[in-house]
Structure formats: structure tokens, C-alpha cells
Design a protein around this motif. Structure first.
Motif, short mmCIF file in Angstrom:
data_model
loop_
_atom_site.label_atom_id
_atom_site.label_comp_id
_atom_site.label_asym_id
_atom_site.label_seq_id
_atom_site.Cartn_x
_atom_site.Cartn_y
_atom_site.Cartn_z
N ASP A 1 0.87 -1.18 0.00
CA ASP A 1 0.00 0.00 0.00
C ASP A 1 0.90 1.23 0.00
OD1 ASP A 1 -1.77 2.05 0.37
OD2 ASP A 1 -2.96 1.02 1.90
N LEU A 2 0.95 1.92 -1.13
CA LEU A 2 1.93 2.99 -1.30
C LEU A 2 1.50 4.32 -0.70
CD1 LEU A 2 3.08 2.38 -5.00
CD2 LEU A 2 3.90 1.34 -2.88
N ARG A 3 0.35 4.35 -0.04
CA ARG A 3 -0.10 5.64 0.46
C ARG A 3 0.80 6.20 1.57
NH1 ARG A 3 -6.48 4.33 0.91
NH2 ARG A 3 -5.57 2.35 1.61
N LEU B 1 3.11 8.81 -0.01
CA LEU B 1 2.46 9.89 -0.76
C LEU B 1 3.34 11.13 -0.84
CD1 LEU B 1 0.07 11.26 -2.16
CD2 LEU B 1 -0.89 11.73 0.11
N VAL C 1 -1.82 12.10 -7.21
CA VAL C 1 -1.10 10.91 -6.73
C VAL C 1 -1.89 10.21 -5.63
CG1 VAL C 1 0.99 10.10 -5.55
CG2 VAL C 1 1.17 11.79 -7.41
N LEU D 1 -3.11 6.35 -5.84
CA LEU D 1 -2.74 5.37 -4.81
C LEU D 1 -3.99 4.77 -4.15
CD1 LEU D 1 0.35 7.06 -3.12
CD2 LEU D 1 0.27 5.46 -5.05
N THR D 2 -5.04 5.58 -4.00
CA THR D 2 -6.29 5.06 -3.46
C THR D 2 -6.87 4.01 -4.38
OG1 THR D 2 -6.80 7.13 -2.31
CG2 THR D 2 -8.66 5.70 -2.83
N LEU E 1 -5.16 2.13 -6.49
CA LEU E 1 -4.30 0.96 -6.43
C LEU E 1 -4.58 0.12 -5.19
CD1 LEU E 1 -0.84 2.38 -7.56
CD2 LEU E 1 -2.40 0.91 -8.85
N ILE F 1 5.55 5.97 -9.49
CA ILE F 1 4.79 5.03 -8.66
C ILE F 1 5.25 3.60 -8.91
CG2 ILE F 1 2.47 4.06 -8.32
CD1 ILE F 1 1.37 6.91 -8.83
N LEU G 1 6.85 0.89 -6.28
CA LEU G 1 6.22 -0.41 -6.07
C LEU G 1 7.19 -1.54 -6.41
CD1 LEU G 1 3.67 -1.90 -5.28
CD2 LEU G 1 2.88 -1.72 -7.65
N VAL H 1 -1.05 -0.39 -12.09
CA VAL H 1 -0.50 0.96 -12.04
C VAL H 1 -0.87 1.73 -13.29
CG1 VAL H 1 1.63 2.32 -12.10
CG2 VAL H 1 1.39 0.44 -10.46
#
Length: 426
Positions: free
Chosen positions: A11-13, A16, A52, A56-57, A59, A97, A101, A121
Motif C-alpha cells: 500500500d503505497l499511500r 504519498l 497521486v 494510490l487510493t 491501487l 509510482i 512499487l 498501475v
């Protein structure tokens, strides 16, 4: 939940801030392809962060509104940013992104996870990019129409447009109405034709985005007051169309609230618009510097004459009032204010003294000093006329004789209580 977000590390949030900074930096500085952009960092950075965050949300398998993408399209269209630069910005975001990842999945042995991650992505990037592009195209079409109307109105006011009936219909102006041109002095600003169609007695509207008109077809309802305006040479030029002259004046009163606005005489043919614009420019220059309010052409004929020729007006002020140049600015203001009060109250020393909150002899003393310094006695009609015109010119051009203090100091000088021969009226 997507398998990208199956574990916390996917989870890339939490990244951010980092990703937003990298993308914004690429748009502003790092990538040569963006060297043509005119968007400042204060605009780019919040747009990038919002986009972004939305990507991310998506993803993470959660619903996203795509509102940032729509706003990005609108802003870039308004600023004239090329569409390919907008698309490249989203590709740059996708690349940053994916790099983050891929770093987190570098020990993943299942290549299927990597492929699905890459697909998700770029699917999210394409979705946002497509929405931004559609928003950009829609906004650009609207701005294009508005720009055409801007130039059409400019052409009417400057006399370039010849087919006035077609121009009237294109601008949505009613037929057979009273027209007035107004000039509102202001600093540099971005412009475009903005307009409103409002009930009689309501002032012109405004909006965050340029609009050709609001409400029903203005041309089909002559009972409405219609305004069209643009920014030209630093001033706001407004064309008011109203059923009657009083309706137009009421709209102008709302337009002039808190501003310096000059208005032309009412007219009925668009062919007279260039002359009306010249009248409105003269009218706004008839206001004293810093004075807010509405000045209508013809209401102040002497001031209009002085404002129409700055050079001659300045020469008049210097020739008549030159003797005041060596006075203390406060003393100069006292004398000028006294002359104005004397004229305003019909040459009555008593009423002028009441207005200035001083003794009648003080007024007479000051007028005698003015006569000594200028060689013009207010009891001589010709000298009084020159003095009155010079004081008006002086007020319209405060730098002619130096800076005047705006506050009138109404404290008398010791010598002012002595009686001097001079004006005796009142």
C-alpha cells in the motif's frame, strides 16, 4: 482489495509525500519536456499531490472520485498548457509510482504479481489521464469560445467590427435597448468576456470562470439588464444594455461600488460604442486620484475638459498656483481647501467657515494670502474663474506642485486671526 495492497508494504499511500515531491520536481525542473510549462510551483504541487493520492487510493482497491484529474484538466486548459505536456505528466507519475512499487516487490518470486502490479498501475494512470484530457478539451473549447467573444467585444468598443448586428447576436445583447460603456480603473489583471443577465436594478455578476452569459437567452428578454466586460490596457471595460437609462444607471451604481468608474452618455447604436468608450475614459479621469465612485460624462464638464488634456491642465495649475509651491504642504492644503470651500458655498465666508470649523475671519485671511501668493483675488470674476479651474486641475493632478497631504489640517495659524482686507461676501 487488490493483491497490490494485500500486505502493508504494497500500500503505497505511506509514500504519498515522497512520490508527490518526485513527480512535482520532475514537472517543474527535472524533465526537459516540461520546460515550456508556465504553471508555478504553488499550482503544480497541490495538483500533483491530489492526483497521486487518488491514484494510490485506486491501487489500494478503494473508490476514487477522479475530481483531481478533472481539476487538473481545467487548470491546464485555462493556463494554455499543451495537451501532450499534461499526458506526459501522468506518465511521469506512473513511472515514479511503479519504481516505488517495484522496489518494494524486488524480492517477490512470483512474476505474476509483478505483471499484475504493473497492469494496475498503468490502468490507474490511464484512467486519471483520460479524465484529465477530457476535462482539458471541454474547458479549452469553452475558453476558446470566450476568447472569441472577448475579441468581438473589444472590436465593437474600438470600432474594428463592422457587422454590428451579427456581433450583437453573438454577444447575446438585446435589441432596441439603452447602451452605456463604463471604464473601471484597476491594476493589471487577467481578462475575458464575462457577463450576466440580471433583473433590472441588479448589478453585473461575476464568476470564477469566464462565461458568455448566464440564465436564459438575453436577446429574447429585453426586460433584463445585460452586461459584457473585458480587461483592456489594465482597465475593466463594461458594456451595459438596459431597457431604460435609469435601469442602466442603477446597474452602473452597483458596478461602481468601491471602485473608480467612469460612464458614457447613454446611446442606442453599437456604432457609437467607440465614442462612448472615449467618454467613459474621460469621465473616470475626472475623478480625483484615489477617489472612488461613479463619474458620468457630462456631469462635470470642467473636470472633463481638464482631464482630456493633462498637459494643458498641468500648465494651468502651475501658472496660477505656482506661488504655493514653496509653502509647507500642510499650509498649501489649508489654502486650497479654503478656496474650494469658498466656491462650494457660493462665495460666503460665513458658510465656508462653518464647513471648515473655523472663524469667518480665518477664511478671509486665508483667501487674502491666496491672493498674495497667486495674484488672483476671488472677488474678481475673471481671476476667480482661473483660480477655480486651477484648483480643480491641481486636484486631478496632485503631482503637479508636489505631494499634497490627503488630510486637511484645520488648525489656524496665529496670524490667521488678524483681519485682512479681501473677500467680504457672507
Amino acid at each position: 482489495m487488490s493483491d497490490i495492497a494485500a500486505t502493508g508494504r504494497h500500500d503505497l499511500r505511506d509514500a504519498l509525500d515522497l512520490l508527490s515531491e518526485q513527480v512535482a520536481d520532475g514537472i517543474l525542473h527535472a524533465e526537459p519536456v516540461y520546460s515550456e510549462t508556465r504553471l508555478p510551483a504553488a499550482v503544480v504541487q497541490p495538483l500533483v499531490r491530489a492526483n497521486v493520492a487518488e491514484i494510490l487510493t485506486a491501487l489500494a482497491g478503494e473508490t476514487s472520485s477522479l475530481a483531481p484529474a478533472r481539476e487538473t484538466g481545467r487548470v491546464t486548459a485555462a493556463e494554455g498548457i499543451q495537451l501532450d505536456l499534461l499526458q506526459d505528466a501522468y506518465r511521469l507519475a506512473g513511472l515514479r509510482i511503479w519504481e516505488e512499487l517495484a522496489r518494494r516487490l524486488r524480492h517477490q518470486s512470483d512474476t505474476g504479481v509483478l505483471l499484475r502490479a504493473s497492469s494496475r498501475v498503468w490502468s490507474a494512470i490511464d484512467r486519471s489521464s483520460n479524465v484529465a484530457v477530457r476535462s482539458h478539451l471541454e474547458a479549452a473549447a469553452g475558453f476558446g469560445e470566450n476568447m472569441a467573444r472577448t475579441e468581438l467585444l473589444r472590436g465593437i468598443l474600438t470600432g474594428v467590427v463592422q457587422d454590428l448586428e451579427t456581433a450583437r447576436r453573438a454577444l447575446g445583447l438585446p435589441a432596441d435597448v439603452m447602451l452605456v460603456v463604463a471604464v473601471t480603473a484597476q491594476g493589471p489583471a487577467s481578462g475575458g468576456v464575462r457577463g450576466s443577465t440580471s433583473g433590472a436594478g441588479r448589478g453585473p455578476g461575476s464568476g470564477a470562470t469566464p462565461a458568455a452569459a448566464s440564465g436564459p437567452d438575453a436577446a429574447s428578454d429585453p426586460a433584463r439588464v445585460t452586461t459584457r466586460w473585458l480587461i483592456h490596457e489594465g482597465d475593466r471595460l463594461t458594456l451595459v444594455a438596459a431597457p431604460t437609462s435609469p435601469d442602466a444607471q442603477e446597474a452602473l451604481a452597483g458596478l461602481a461600488a468601491g471602485t473608480r468608474t467612469g460612464a458614457s452618455r447613454p446611446f442606442t447604436s453599437l456604432a457609437d460604442a467607440p465614442a462612448a468608450l472615449a467618454q467613459a475614459r474621460t469621465a473616470v479621469r475626472s475623478l480625483y486620484p484615489g477617489q472612488a465612485g461613479l463619474s458620468c460624462f457630462g456631469d462635470r464638464p470642467l473636470d472633463a475638459l481638464l482631464a482630456a488634456d493633462d498637459g494643458r491642465a498641468g500648465e494651468l495649475a502651475l501658472a496660477v498656483l505656482g506661488g504655493l509651491r514653496e509653502r509647507d504642504p500642510r499650509d498649501e492644503e489649508l489654502l486650497l481647501a479654503t478656496v474650494e470651500a469658498w466656491f462650494e458655498h457660493g462665495g460666503s465666508g460665513t458658510r465656508a467657515a462653518e464647513a471648515l470649523h473655523c472663524h469667518r475671519n480665518t477664511v478671509l485671511n486665508r483667501l487674502a494670502r491666496v491672493a498674495d501668493l497667486t495674484g488672483r483675488d476671488v472677488n474678481d470674476p475673471r481671476a476667480a474663474a482661473e483660480l477655480y479651474a486651477a484648483v480643480r486641475a491641481r486636484r486631478l493632478q496632485p503631482t503637479v506642485l508636489g505631494t499634497i497631504h490627503p488630510a486637511v489640517i484645520l488648525t489656524g495659524h496665529p496670524a490667521e486671526n488678524q483681519h485682512h482686507p479681501g473677500p467680504s461676501q457672507g
